[in-house]
Design an enzyme around this catalytic site. Structure first.
Site, mmCIF file in Angstrom:
data_model
loop_
_atom_site.group_PDB
_atom_site.id
_atom_site.type_symbol
_atom_site.label_atom_id
_atom_site.label_comp_id
_atom_site.label_asym_id
_atom_site.label_seq_id
_atom_site.Cartn_x
_atom_site.Cartn_y
_atom_site.Cartn_z
ATOM 1 N N HIS A 1 37.081 22.663 40.718
ATOM 2 C CA HIS A 1 37.113 23.897 41.510
ATOM 3 C C HIS A 1 35.955 24.840 41.225
ATOM 4 O O HIS A 1 35.813 25.847 41.898
ATOM 5 C CB HIS A 1 38.426 24.651 41.295
ATOM 6 C CG HIS A 1 38.507 25.346 39.962
ATOM 7 N ND1 HIS A 1 38.842 24.698 38.815
ATOM 8 C CD2 HIS A 1 38.265 26.626 39.611
ATOM 9 C CE1 HIS A 1 38.826 25.545 37.799
ATOM 10 N NE2 HIS A 1 38.473 26.727 38.249
HETATM 11 C C1 UD1 Z 1 39.538 31.791 39.681
HETATM 12 C C2 UD1 Z 1 38.797 32.223 38.425
HETATM 13 C C3 UD1 Z 1 38.448 30.982 37.594
HETATM 14 C C4 UD1 Z 1 39.670 30.141 37.328
HETATM 15 C C5 UD1 Z 1 40.331 29.793 38.642
HETATM 16 C C6 UD1 Z 1 41.555 28.945 38.467
HETATM 17 C C7 UD1 Z 1 37.337 34.219 38.610
HETATM 18 C C8 UD1 Z 1 35.951 34.659 38.687
HETATM 19 N N1 UD1 Z 1 37.540 32.880 38.736
HETATM 20 O O1 UD1 Z 1 38.647 31.042 40.467
HETATM 21 O O2 UD1 Z 1 37.906 31.399 36.358
HETATM 22 O O3 UD1 Z 1 39.288 28.954 36.647
HETATM 23 O O4 UD1 Z 1 40.671 31.014 39.299
HETATM 24 O O5 UD1 Z 1 42.074 28.561 39.681
HETATM 25 O O6 UD1 Z 1 38.218 35.011 38.411
HETATM 26 N N2 UD1 Z 1 42.670 30.933 47.350
HETATM 27 C C9 UD1 Z 1 43.807 30.629 48.034
HETATM 28 N N3 UD1 Z 1 45.001 30.949 47.464
HETATM 29 C C10 UD1 Z 1 45.109 31.567 46.272
HETATM 30 C C11 UD1 Z 1 43.923 31.893 45.578
HETATM 31 C C12 UD1 Z 1 42.714 31.551 46.129
HETATM 32 O O7 UD1 Z 1 43.765 30.075 49.117
HETATM 33 O O8 UD1 Z 1 46.232 31.817 45.812
HETATM 34 C C13 UD1 Z 1 41.365 30.555 47.930
HETATM 35 C C14 UD1 Z 1 40.685 31.674 48.651
HETATM 36 O O9 UD1 Z 1 40.095 31.154 49.786
HETATM 37 C C15 UD1 Z 1 39.625 32.139 47.680
HETATM 38 C C16 UD1 Z 1 39.303 30.855 46.918
HETATM 39 O O10 UD1 Z 1 40.517 30.111 46.901
HETATM 40 O O11 UD1 Z 1 38.524 32.665 48.326
HETATM 41 C C17 UD1 Z 1 38.853 31.104 45.512
HETATM 42 O O12 UD1 Z 1 39.767 31.958 44.821
HETATM 43 P P1 UD1 Z 1 39.256 33.007 43.726
HETATM 44 O O13 UD1 Z 1 40.419 33.692 43.106
HETATM 45 O O14 UD1 Z 1 38.166 33.831 44.276
HETATM 46 O O15 UD1 Z 1 38.548 32.122 42.635
HETATM 47 P P2 UD1 Z 1 38.948 30.733 42.000
HETATM 48 O O16 UD1 Z 1 37.957 29.733 42.462
HETATM 49 O O17 UD1 Z 1 40.394 30.419 42.185
#
Ligand code: UD1
Length: 370
Positions: free
Chosen positions: A210
């Site tokens: 991821h």
């Molecule tokens: C975040 C953390 C990372 C951790 C990871 C675990 C930061 C900078 N990054 O990254 O350190 O390893 O979580 O998963 O804080 N999304 C959904 N549903 C959700 C959450 C996210 O669909 O419940 C999608 C959204 O489109 C979002 C993307 O996933 O834009 C990324 O989510 P985000 O929380 O920005 O970062 P992670 O890649 O999950």
């Protein structure tokens, strides 16, 4: 140690998936000692399978406060948490704030606490990848520089903090609290019927990806998938796919290619118990996660980390982890080696013993009483 129950509450912050299994044992320890606490969820992760299932699996109480921040750019997400969290701190006047890990919610809440002169404890302090292109590295450096209580999981954390000029008195090597959750849930997890539910019939590799550096770059992502294609044949793959990874695989037209790798099973993100069950029964883990590097070391399962660096070097010097980078040939040769039974073996690092939450709460209470 006991503290008067008339103390102001400790606020425990969670935001994203890797935070839940770190806070759960700390909250249980505080509760068992009668220490008032408030569980605050920023809502950085909000899908049921990225958040709610962890509360259920870890038998955590529902959050007392939910900020509902959701997704957004780093600045947006961090800023929104800060604005909301400041109001919460003003309302509850906590005796302390506890943040864990390195996600945007960790950074945001530690900054707010520092500005309000509220003591903030950082669990999983001192880890450094020395790669500032990784957003989590910025979060780690800033959080550690403003927290008063730095709880490290391994000796390298202490060394990093000391070399940055942090006063020794702030640093406490307490071990790895995520292993408390792992060990206390492992027996139940191992007895789950994951093999039949995931329709696994032979040795399998558990895959997670991821990191933006791996999945947001088409050529890097494609190389990793090509490597997995090359090691396919005699094994199956279980790939619980993170929402970011699914979105990018679809954008790059890679999703159907991944789906058609022989033995591949793409699933939605797994819950905590299913996931540790799948991990404990796997032949090999292929990942770019931080937490999995540690959990595989604790379980003695060989792990290949698809990154050029790690902030968790103890998993390499002592554990079962190997850094293979994103080079296709390196992933293939290390993967084939591990699948032939020549994966790395290791030892369990100091204080990864399931008792870290008790050591953490001792330190928190000492600090509050000072
Ligand atoms: C975040 C953390 C990372 C951790 C990871 C675990 C930061 C900078 N990054 O990254 O350190 O390893 O979580 O998963 O804080 N999304 C959904 N549903 C959700 C959450 C996210 O669909 O419940 C999608 C959204 O489109 C979002 C993307 O996933 O834009 C990324 O989510 P985000 O929380 O920005 O970062 P992670 O890649 O999950």
């Amino acid at each position: 140690m006991r503290c008067g129950n008339n103390m102001n509450p400790i606020i425990l912050v969670v935001g994203a998936r890797p935070n839940f299994m770190k806070i759960a044992p700390i909250q249980k320890e505080l509760d068992s000692r009668g220490i008032p606490n408030i569980l605050l969820h920023t809502g950085q992760h909000y899908d049921d399978n990225m958040s709610k299932v962890f509360f259920d699996d870890l038998k955590m109480k529902k959050p007392d406060i939910y900020l509902g921040i959701g997704s957004g750019s780093h600045a947006t997400q961090t800023a929104k948490v800060m604005v909301e969290f400041e109001q919460v701190c003003l309302e509850y006047n906590p005796s302390m704030v506890v943040v864990v890990g390195d996600v945007n919610s960790t950074l945001a809440c530690s900054l707010v606490s520092a500005k309000l002169n509220i003591k903030c404890a950082h669990v999983e302090a001192g880890l450094r990848s020395f790669d500032r292109e990784m957003p989590e590295e910025i979060n780690r450096i800033v959080t550690d520089s403003i927290c008063e209580i730095l709880l490290t999981p391994s000796d390298d954390g202490d060394e990093n903090l000391l070399s940055e000029g942090v006063d020794q008195s702030k640093i406490h090597m307490v071990g790895n609290v995520m292993i408390d959750s792992l060990l206390s849930n492992l027996d139940v997890a191992k007895n789950l019927d994951v093999l039949s539910r995931y329709e696994i019939s032979k040795d399998y590799v558990l895959v997670t990806l991821h990191r933006p550096s791996n999945v947001d770059d088409k050529s890097v992502f494609t190389d990793i998938i090509s490597a997995i294609e090359e090691i396919s044949g005699d094994v199956e793959f279980v790939f619980p796919m993170h929402p970011r990874t699914k979105k990018m695989a679809e954008n790059f037209g890679l999703y159907s290619r991944i789906e058609s790798i022989p033995g591949m099973k793409i699933t939605p993100p797994a819950g905590y118990l299913d996931f540790i069950s799948l991990m404990s029964k796997s032949k090999l883990v292929l990942t770019d996660s931080g937490g999995l590097q540690e959990e595989t070391t604790a379980l003695g399962i060989p792990c290949l980390t698809i990154r050029e660096n790690t902030e968790r070097p103890v998993t390499i010097t002592q554990g079962t982890n190997q850094l293979v980078g994103t080079d296709k040939d390196k992933i293939i040769s290390a993967g084939l080696e591990a699948l032939q039974g020549n994966g790395k073996s290791g030892i369990i690092p100091k204080y990864w013993d399931g008792k870290t939450s008790s050591r953490i709460v001792d330190v928190l209470l000492q600090s509050i009483e000072q």
